[in-house]
Design a protein around this motif. Structure first.
Motif, PDB file in Angstrom:
ATOM      1  N   GLU B   7      -3.229 -14.830 -22.581  1.00  0.00           N
ATOM      2  CA  GLU B   7      -2.562 -14.329 -23.353  1.00  0.00           C
ATOM      3  C   GLU B   7      -3.297 -12.248 -22.601  1.00  0.00           C
ATOM      4  N   ALA B   8      -3.970 -12.933 -22.050  1.00  0.00           N
ATOM      5  CA  ALA B   8      -4.150 -10.604 -22.249  1.00  0.00           C
ATOM      6  C   ALA B   8      -3.181 -10.523 -20.970  1.00  0.00           C
ATOM      7  N   ASP B   9      -3.648  -9.023 -21.093  1.00  0.00           N
ATOM      8  CA  ASP B   9      -2.820  -8.573 -19.809  1.00  0.00           C
ATOM      9  C   ASP B   9      -3.704  -8.208 -18.505  1.00  0.00           C
ATOM     10  N   PHE B  10      -3.022  -7.979 -16.675  1.00  0.00           N
ATOM     11  CA  PHE B  10      -3.994  -8.033 -15.990  1.00  0.00           C
ATOM     12  C   PHE B  10      -3.690  -6.542 -15.692  1.00  0.00           C
ATOM     13  N   ASP B  11      -5.171  -6.380 -14.606  1.00  0.00           N
ATOM     14  CA  ASP B  11      -4.708  -5.048 -14.004  1.00  0.00           C
ATOM     15  C   ASP B  11      -4.479  -5.492 -12.423  1.00  0.00           C
ATOM     16  N   THR B  12      -3.237  -4.806 -12.454  1.00  0.00           N
ATOM     17  CA  THR B  12      -2.539  -5.929 -10.568  1.00  0.00           C
ATOM     18  C   THR B  12      -2.635  -3.959  -9.945  1.00  0.00           C
ATOM     19  N   GLY B  13      -3.387  -3.659  -9.714  1.00  0.00           N
ATOM     20  CA  GLY B  13      -4.448  -3.099  -8.659  1.00  0.00           C
ATOM     21  C   GLY B  13      -5.362  -3.463  -8.597  1.00  0.00           C
ATOM     22  N   ALA B  14      -6.241  -4.263  -9.715  1.00  0.00           N
ATOM     23  CA  ALA B  14      -7.476  -4.515  -9.207  1.00  0.00           C
ATOM     24  C   ALA B  14      -7.362  -5.985  -8.657  1.00  0.00           C
ATOM     25  N   GLU B  15      -6.392  -6.730  -9.061  1.00  0.00           N
ATOM     26  CA  GLU B  15      -5.754  -7.781  -8.504  1.00  0.00           C
ATOM     27  C   GLU B  15      -5.178  -7.889  -7.048  1.00  0.00           C
ATOM     28  N   ILE B  16      -5.159  -6.721  -6.887  1.00  0.00           N
ATOM     29  CA  ILE B  16      -4.417  -6.821  -5.607  1.00  0.00           C
ATOM     30  C   ILE B  16      -5.565  -6.606  -4.386  1.00  0.00           C
ATOM     31  N   ALA B  17      -6.442  -5.480  -4.787  1.00  0.00           N
ATOM     32  CA  ALA B  17      -7.243  -4.870  -4.117  1.00  0.00           C
ATOM     33  C   ALA B  17      -8.598  -5.895  -3.357  1.00  0.00           C
ATOM     34  N   SER B  31       2.179  -9.007  -2.861  1.00  0.00           N
ATOM     35  CA  SER B  31       2.211  -9.215  -4.233  1.00  0.00           C
ATOM     36  C   SER B  31       3.837  -9.281  -5.143  1.00  0.00           C
ATOM     37  N   PHE B  32       3.552  -9.845  -6.194  1.00  0.00           N
ATOM     38  CA  PHE B  32       5.438  -9.817  -7.224  1.00  0.00           C
ATOM     39  C   PHE B  32       4.491  -9.568  -8.378  1.00  0.00           C
ATOM     40  N   VAL B  33       5.069  -8.437  -9.441  1.00  0.00           N
ATOM     41  CA  VAL B  33       5.205  -8.506 -10.430  1.00  0.00           C
ATOM     42  C   VAL B  33       6.162  -8.678 -11.713  1.00  0.00           C
ATOM     43  N   GLY B  34       6.463  -9.846 -12.505  1.00  0.00           N
ATOM     44  CA  GLY B  34       7.425  -9.933 -13.331  1.00  0.00           C
ATOM     45  C   GLY B  34       7.283  -9.312 -14.710  1.00  0.00           C
ATOM     46  N   VAL B  93       4.005 -11.882 -15.390  1.00  0.00           N
ATOM     47  CA  VAL B  93       3.718 -12.772 -13.975  1.00  0.00           C
ATOM     48  C   VAL B  93       2.426 -12.174 -13.170  1.00  0.00           C
ATOM     49  N   PHE B  94       1.944 -12.283 -12.174  1.00  0.00           N
ATOM     50  CA  PHE B  94       1.715 -11.459 -11.372  1.00  0.00           C
ATOM     51  C   PHE B  94       1.197 -13.014  -9.940  1.00  0.00           C
ATOM     52  N   VAL B  95       1.712 -12.944  -8.961  1.00  0.00           N
ATOM     53  CA  VAL B  95       2.020 -13.321  -7.598  1.00  0.00           C
ATOM     54  C   VAL B  95       1.239 -12.246  -6.029  1.00  0.00           C
ATOM     55  N   GLY B  96      -0.163 -13.031  -5.359  1.00  0.00           N
ATOM     56  CA  GLY B  96      -0.496 -11.944  -5.124  1.00  0.00           C
ATOM     57  C   GLY B  96      -1.225 -13.003  -3.624  1.00  0.00           C
ATOM     58  N   VAL B  97      -0.679 -12.591  -2.344  1.00  0.00           N
ATOM     59  CA  VAL B  97      -1.042 -13.304  -1.529  1.00  0.00           C
ATOM     60  C   VAL B  97      -2.297 -12.407  -0.239  1.00  0.00           C
ATOM     61  N   ALA B  98      -2.721 -12.653   0.424  1.00  0.00           N
ATOM     62  CA  ALA B  98      -3.249 -12.202   1.172  1.00  0.00           C
ATOM     63  C   ALA B  98      -2.686 -13.573   2.832  1.00  0.00           C
TER      64      ALA B  98
END
Lengths: 88, 159
Positions: B7-17, B31-34, B93-98
């Protein structure tokens, strides 16, 4: 002698609202052996259950995986019916 | 944990890092953010409720990640999908790929989103001035997911 088979059925989203039901446990009659047969049986309850009828855009999962109408049911299975997903 | 349904929000910058932290082989992060939009199909949207199928959702997302990892050499994958009540502008939604190079990072990120759209059991319900309505699935999403099957041969040849 055919052993009675009980399954758990879940309904989600607009389908849950249309049916006024989110979950039930059901003892299947001997001729209901597949997901498709179960859906047809449920739709035959009439009234709001026609939301599960042929031609309605309904998807199904068997034990938490997307499944086809041909999927064979077993005792204790978790079945779910829902509209096409809209996440993302 | 690479898949989260929360349910909680997420920190895009922290997730990408986090995708490249401690992984010197990573040369590309995609990365993608919806986000929730304030208008859809001609009506303004004041709120969105996201329902999901607990248990199946997590499993479906993990399978999509596994499928992406089977198609491309990836160093890290992160998928986050929210549920509950959201407001316009909120992240969904967040999707990140490295990976080593941008090709697989871009492709895997898009692949995961396309598959998520048609395979993960989420349903959106919008609040509009005319009342609440369930969002209809789009044919374009099925088309987007199906094209990865056609691309399969090309990807094999590039490996």
């Amino acid at each position: 002698m055919v052993k009675a088979m009980k399954v758990k059925i879940l309904y989600f989203a607009s389908l849950r609202e249309a049916l006024g039901c989110s979950r039930e446990e059901l003892e299947l009659s001997a001729e209901v052996t597949t997901l498709g047969a179960l859906r047809a049986f449920l739709a035959s309850r009439g009234e709001s259950w026609q939301a599960l009828g042929a031609g309605r855009n309904v998807r199904a999962a068997l034990n938490q995986r997307m499944a086809d109408p041909e999927a064979v049911l077993a005792a204790g299975d978790e079945v779910a019916f829902f509209p096409p997903v809209t996440g993302g | 944990m690479s898949v989260s349904v929360q349910e909680a929000d997420f920190d895009t910058g922290a997730e990408i890092a986090a995708l490249s932290a401690g992984r010197p082989t990573v040369g590309a992060v995609a990365s993608f953010v919806g986000l929730v939009r304030d208008v859809n199909d001609g009506l303004s949207v004041s709120a969105m409720a996201l329902e999901h199928y607990p248990g199946m959702t997590e499993q479906a997302l993990e399978e999509i990640e596994d499928e992406a990892r089977g198609r491309w050499m990836l160093d890290a994958v992160r998928i986050i999908h929210r549920f509950g009540t959201l407001a316009p502008g909120d992240q969904i939604v967040f999707v990140g790929v490295a990976g080593a190079h941008r090709g697989e990072a871009f492709a895997a990120c898009e692949f995961i989103m396309d598959y998520l759209k048609t395979r993960a059991p989420f349903w959106k319900r919008e609040e509009t001035p005319q009342g609440a309505r369930w969002v209809d699935a789009r044919d374009a999403d099925d088309t987007a997911a199906a094209r990865w099957a056609e691309d399969w041969d090309d990807i094999d040849q590039r490996r």
